[in-house]
Design a protein around this motif. Structure first.
Motif, short mmCIF file in Angstrom:
data_model
loop_
_atom_site.label_atom_id
_atom_site.label_comp_id
_atom_site.label_asym_id
_atom_site.label_seq_id
_atom_site.Cartn_x
_atom_site.Cartn_y
_atom_site.Cartn_z
N LEU A 162 0.82 -1.20 0.00
CA LEU A 162 0.00 0.00 0.00
C LEU A 162 0.86 1.26 0.00
N ARG A 163 1.92 1.26 0.79
CA ARG A 163 2.81 2.41 0.84
C ARG A 163 3.48 2.65 -0.50
N ASP A 164 4.00 1.58 -1.11
CA ASP A 164 4.70 1.71 -2.39
C ASP A 164 3.75 2.16 -3.51
N ALA A 165 2.46 1.83 -3.38
CA ALA A 165 1.48 2.22 -4.40
C ALA A 165 0.98 3.65 -4.19
N GLY A 166 1.47 4.33 -3.13
CA GLY A 166 1.06 5.70 -2.88
C GLY A 166 -0.10 5.84 -1.93
N PHE A 167 -0.43 4.75 -1.20
CA PHE A 167 -1.56 4.79 -0.27
C PHE A 167 -1.11 4.48 1.15
N GLY A 168 0.07 4.98 1.51
CA GLY A 168 0.60 4.77 2.85
C GLY A 168 -0.17 5.49 3.94
N ALA A 169 -1.02 6.46 3.56
CA ALA A 169 -1.81 7.20 4.54
C ALA A 169 -3.13 6.52 4.88
N SER A 170 -3.39 5.35 4.30
CA SER A 170 -4.65 4.65 4.54
C SER A 170 -4.81 4.28 6.01
N GLN A 171 -6.05 4.19 6.44
CA GLN A 171 -6.36 3.67 7.78
C GLN A 171 -6.36 2.15 7.71
N MET A 172 -5.57 1.52 8.56
CA MET A 172 -5.40 0.07 8.50
C MET A 172 -5.61 -0.51 9.90
N THR A 173 -6.52 -1.45 10.01
CA THR A 173 -6.80 -2.12 11.28
C THR A 173 -6.53 -3.61 11.11
N VAL A 174 -5.62 -4.13 11.92
CA VAL A 174 -5.23 -5.54 11.86
C VAL A 174 -5.95 -6.29 12.97
N CYS A 179 -12.77 -12.77 17.28
CA CYS A 179 -13.79 -13.50 18.03
C CYS A 179 -13.21 -14.70 18.79
N GLY A 180 -11.91 -14.72 18.97
CA GLY A 180 -11.29 -15.76 19.78
C GLY A 180 -10.77 -15.19 21.08
N LEU A 181 -10.30 -16.08 21.94
CA LEU A 181 -9.77 -15.65 23.23
C LEU A 181 -8.51 -14.81 23.07
N ARG A 182 -7.79 -14.99 21.95
CA ARG A 182 -6.54 -14.26 21.72
C ARG A 182 -6.74 -13.05 20.80
N GLU A 183 -7.98 -12.63 20.61
CA GLU A 183 -8.22 -11.53 19.67
C GLU A 183 -7.42 -10.29 20.07
N ARG A 184 -6.82 -9.68 19.05
CA ARG A 184 -6.10 -8.42 19.25
C ARG A 184 -6.36 -7.52 18.06
N ARG A 185 -6.56 -6.26 18.33
CA ARG A 185 -6.83 -5.25 17.30
C ARG A 185 -5.72 -4.21 17.32
N THR A 186 -5.16 -3.90 16.16
CA THR A 186 -4.12 -2.89 16.04
C THR A 186 -4.55 -1.87 15.00
N ASP A 187 -4.77 -0.64 15.40
CA ASP A 187 -5.13 0.44 14.49
C ASP A 187 -3.87 1.21 14.13
N THR A 188 -3.63 1.35 12.83
CA THR A 188 -2.38 1.96 12.38
C THR A 188 -2.55 2.49 10.97
N LYS A 189 -1.46 2.85 10.35
CA LYS A 189 -1.39 3.21 8.94
C LYS A 189 -0.29 2.38 8.29
N PRO A 190 -0.39 2.08 6.99
CA PRO A 190 0.66 1.29 6.35
C PRO A 190 2.05 1.89 6.53
N ALA A 191 2.14 3.22 6.49
CA ALA A 191 3.44 3.87 6.63
C ALA A 191 3.92 3.91 8.07
N GLU A 192 3.05 3.53 9.02
CA GLU A 192 3.40 3.61 10.44
C GLU A 192 3.22 2.27 11.15
N LEU A 193 3.22 1.17 10.43
CA LEU A 193 2.98 -0.14 11.03
C LEU A 193 4.00 -0.40 12.13
#
Length: 399
Positions: A162-174, A179-193
Motif C-alpha cells: 500500500l505504501r509503495d502504491a502511494g496509499f501509505g496514509a490509509s487507515q489500517m486495522t489488523v 472472536c477468539g480468546l486471543r483476539e487483538r486489534r491494532t489500528d495503524t497506517k501502512p506507513a506507520e505499522l
C-alpha cells in the motif's frame, strides 16, 4: 446420489466449540472421523471420532478425504466455508447429496461488524493464497476493503504494498484471532505499522487514502499502465476493440499476437469470472505480458509462447478471439475450420495487405468493418496542429 450425506463441513470460529449451533455439535458427536487444521482440532472436546490433521498444502488432503467416502466424516473449516474457504474446493470433488454444510460467521462479517462497515459496499479479498497485486484494480481513495492474509508476515507485506502504491496514509486495522480468546486489534497506517509480530489467523481492514495512481474502471486504460516495447494496441483503439469483443461472464478469450498483453489484461479486468489465453511468438514479449498481468492483479492470464495457428491446437476453446498480430489468410482459414459456431472474432489491420484480408473475410463470413482514423494535438512549430495516426480497419464477426 447418496441417500444420506457422509460428509459434513462445519464452519468454526477461533474459540472452543461451546458456542457452535446445536446442529454442528450434533454432527461432531456423531462423526467417526474429524479432519481439520490442527488449531481447530485442538479446540474440540473429548470425542469418540478419530482426528486427522489436514495436510499442507491443502490439495494434498483431498485424496485422503475421498478415501473415507462411506464413513461419517466432519471437515472443520474457518467461518463460512463457502466464502474464500475450503467449501468450494471440496464440493468440486463431491456429488450432490454426498455432503452438507453448517457454516459459521465469516471473517468478513465479523470484521465488518467491528468496523461498522456495510458489507455490501466493502471489497472482500482472500489473499491467504494469492498475490497482493490482486489489490491493484480496487485501490482508490475512499475504498474500504477487508483482506484475509496468509500469516503474520503478510501484514508487513500488505503495508509495504500500500505504501509503495502511494496509499501509505490509509487507515489500517489488523485483527488477530477475531472472536477468539486471543483476539487483538491494532489500528495503524501502512506507513506507520508498528514493529511487532502478528499471529495467524490474521486479516486487515483498510480504508484507502492517499494520492497513488488509480486504475480506471473503463476499458481503454492509459498506455502507461503497461510496460511495452512499442508493440501495443493503443488506448483509443483498445477501447473500441474491447467494446467489439464484448466480454461476458465466464467467457474465454484468445488474444493472438499479444504484444504487451493489454487486450487480454483488460478483458480479465472486466469480470473475475472471465479467462484468457495470450499467444505471443517472441519470448521477451511473452515474459513481459506475464509481468504486466501479474502487476495489474490478473496473474490468471495464460501466456503461450508460439506462433498462430500452430500454437492454437489443444488450447481451451474460446468464446471470443482477438487478432492483434500475425494476421494471415492461413490463420483466418484455421479459425474458420476449427472454431465452433457462435465465437466472436475481432481483428485490426493497418496495412493495405491486411486490410484486404479483412475485406475478403467479411465477404466470406459477414460481420462489420469499421475504419478508425485518429489524430492527436501536437506541437507544430510554435503552434499546435493535428498529428494523424495510421488509419486502422477493424473487422468483427460472429462465426
Amino acid at each position: 446420489m447418496a441417500d444420506t450425506p457422509w460428509l459434513t463441513i462445519v464452519g468454526m470460529g477461533e474459540d472452543a466449540p461451546d458456542g457452535l449451533p446445536p446442529a454442528s455439535l450434533a454432527a461432531l458427536e456423531a462423526a467417526e472421523i474429524v479432519m481439520g487444521p490442527p488449531r481447530h482440532l485442538g479446540l474440540l472436546p473429548e470425542l469418540t471420532a478419530e482426528r486427522i490433521a489436514w495436510p499442507v498444502p491443502f490439495a494434498d488432503g483431498i485424496a485422503r478425504l475421498l478415501s473415507l467416502r462411506g464413513r461419517r466424516v466432519v471437515v472443520l473449516a474457518s467461518g463460512d466455508p463457502f466464502w474464500f474457504g475450503a467449501g468450494g474446493s471440496l464440493a468440486r470433488h463431491l456429488a450432490p447429496g454426498e455432503w452438507t454444510a453448517l457454516p459459521g460467521p465469516s471473517t468478513f462479517s465479523l470484521v465488518a461488524a467491528r468496523m461498522g462497515w456495510p458489507l455490501e459496499r466493502t471489497e472482500c479479498l482472500g489473499l491467504h493464497a494469492a498475490p497482493l497485486a490482486r489489490l491493484r484494480p480496487v485501490l482508490a481513495e475512499g475504498v474500504r476493503m477487508i483482506v484475509l492474509l496468509r500469516d503474520g508476515a503478510a501484514v508487513r507485506g500488505l503495508a509495504d504494498y500500500l505504501r509503495d502504491a502511494g496509499f501509505g496514509a490509509s487507515q489500517m486495522t489488523v485483527f488477530e484471532s477475531i472472536c477468539g480468546l486471543r483476539e487483538r486489534r491494532t489500528d495503524t497506517k501502512p506507513a506507520e505499522l508498528p514493529d511487532i509480530g502478528f499471529a495467524h489467523p490474521v486479516c486487515a481492514a483498510v480504508e484507502v487514502q492517499g494520492d497513488g495512481a488509480v486504475l480506471p474502471l473503463a476499458s481503454g486504460r492509459p498506455d502507461a499502465w503497461f510496460d511495452s516495447d512499442g508493440q501495443m494496441t493503443k488506448r483509443p483503439v483498445r477501447a473500441l476493440t474491447l467494446s467489439a469483443l464484448a466480454p461476458r461472464p465466464f467467457e474465454h478469450l484468445w488474444d493472438i499476437g499479444g504484444g504487451t498483453g493489454s487486450v487480454g489484461i483488460e478483458w480479465l479486468l472486466a469480470h473475475p469470472s472471465v479467462t484468457a489465453t495470450t499467444i505471443e511468438p517472441r519470448e521477451d514479449r511473452a515474459a513481459r505480458i506475464a509481468q504486466n498481468a501479474a502487476r495489474l492483479g490478473v496473474e490468471r492470464l495464460a501466456v503461450v509462447q508460439g506462433a498462430a495457428p500452430e500454437a492454437l491446437s489443444g488450447l481451451p476453446s474460446p468464446d471470443a478471439v482477438f487478432i492483434g498480430g500475425g494476421l494471415s489468410r492461413a490463420l483466418l482459414d484455421w479459425l474458420e475450420a476449427h472454431l465452433p459456431r457462435g465465437v466472436r472474432i475481432v481483428a485490426n489491420a493497418v496495412t493495405l495487405e491486411s486490410e484486404a484480408l479483412l475485406t475478403q473475410a467479411r465477404a466470406r463470413l459477414g460481420g462489420d468493418l469499421l475504419r478508425i482514423e485518429l489524430a492527436q494535438a501536437a506541437p507544430l512549430g510554435g503552434r499546435t496542429g493535428w498529428k494523424s495516426s495510421y488509419p486502422m480497419v477493424q473487422w468483427s464477426a460472429v462465426l
